[in-house]
Design a protein around this motif. Sequence first.
Motif, short mmCIF file in Angstrom:
data_model
loop_
_atom_site.label_atom_id
_atom_site.label_comp_id
_atom_site.label_asym_id
_atom_site.label_seq_id
_atom_site.Cartn_x
_atom_site.Cartn_y
_atom_site.Cartn_z
N LEU A 1 0.83 -1.20 0.00
CA LEU A 1 0.00 0.00 0.00
C LEU A 1 0.87 1.26 0.00
CD1 LEU A 1 -2.73 1.44 0.18
CD2 LEU A 1 -2.54 1.24 2.67
N VAL A 2 1.90 1.26 0.84
CA VAL A 2 2.78 2.43 0.91
C VAL A 2 3.51 2.63 -0.41
CG1 VAL A 2 4.88 3.33 2.02
CG2 VAL A 2 3.05 2.32 3.41
N ARG A 3 3.99 1.56 -1.02
CA ARG A 3 4.66 1.69 -2.32
C ARG A 3 3.69 2.20 -3.39
NH1 ARG A 3 9.67 -0.51 -2.82
NH2 ARG A 3 10.40 -1.74 -1.05
N HIS A 4 2.48 1.69 -3.37
CA HIS A 4 1.46 2.12 -4.35
C HIS A 4 1.14 3.60 -4.16
CE1 HIS A 4 -2.11 2.00 -6.87
NE2 HIS A 4 -2.78 2.54 -5.87
N ALA A 5 0.85 3.99 -2.93
CA ALA A 5 0.49 5.39 -2.66
C ALA A 5 1.67 6.31 -2.97
CB ALA A 5 0.06 5.55 -1.20
N GLY A 6 2.88 5.90 -2.57
CA GLY A 6 4.06 6.71 -2.85
C GLY A 6 4.31 6.87 -4.34
N GLY A 7 4.12 5.78 -5.08
CA GLY A 7 4.29 5.85 -6.54
C GLY A 7 3.29 6.79 -7.18
N ALA A 8 2.06 6.73 -6.71
CA ALA A 8 1.01 7.61 -7.25
C ALA A 8 1.33 9.07 -6.93
CB ALA A 8 -0.34 7.23 -6.68
N LEU A 9 1.79 9.34 -5.72
CA LEU A 9 2.12 10.72 -5.34
C LEU A 9 3.31 11.24 -6.15
CD1 LEU A 9 1.67 10.45 -1.49
CD2 LEU A 9 0.22 11.73 -3.09
N ARG A 10 4.31 10.39 -6.34
CA ARG A 10 5.47 10.81 -7.16
C ARG A 10 5.05 11.05 -8.60
NH1 ARG A 10 7.80 7.07 -3.95
NH2 ARG A 10 7.65 5.42 -5.49
N TRP A 11 4.17 10.20 -9.14
CA TRP A 11 3.73 10.36 -10.51
C TRP A 11 2.99 11.70 -10.69
CZ3 TRP A 11 -1.01 10.54 -13.14
CH2 TRP A 11 -0.93 10.34 -14.51
N TRP A 12 2.12 12.02 -9.74
CA TRP A 12 1.35 13.27 -9.86
C TRP A 12 2.20 14.50 -9.61
CZ3 TRP A 12 -2.90 14.15 -12.31
CH2 TRP A 12 -3.78 13.10 -12.54
N SER A 13 3.24 14.36 -8.82
CA SER A 13 4.05 15.56 -8.54
C SER A 13 5.05 15.76 -9.66
CB SER A 13 4.76 15.45 -7.21
OG SER A 13 5.73 14.43 -7.21
#
Length: 57
Positions: free
Chosen positions: A45-57
């Motif tokens: 979950l943390v990897r998924h959420a972190g990846g999504a946040l990095r992608w959007w930023s």
Amino acid sequence: MTLLAHDRYCDEIAHQVGLLRSVVTSGADLSGTVPTCPDWSLEQLVRHAGGALRWWS
């Protein structure tokens, strides 16, 4: 349905990420399952959420 302002969405995302961060930094077991996603570990979950946040930023 009333839509929220962009800033309100951003504030809520920051708040929820802060909650997730506090769980992880409190020493939670990263191999534990996520109650709402029992096929996922906390680490996934943390990897998924972190990846999504990095992608959007």
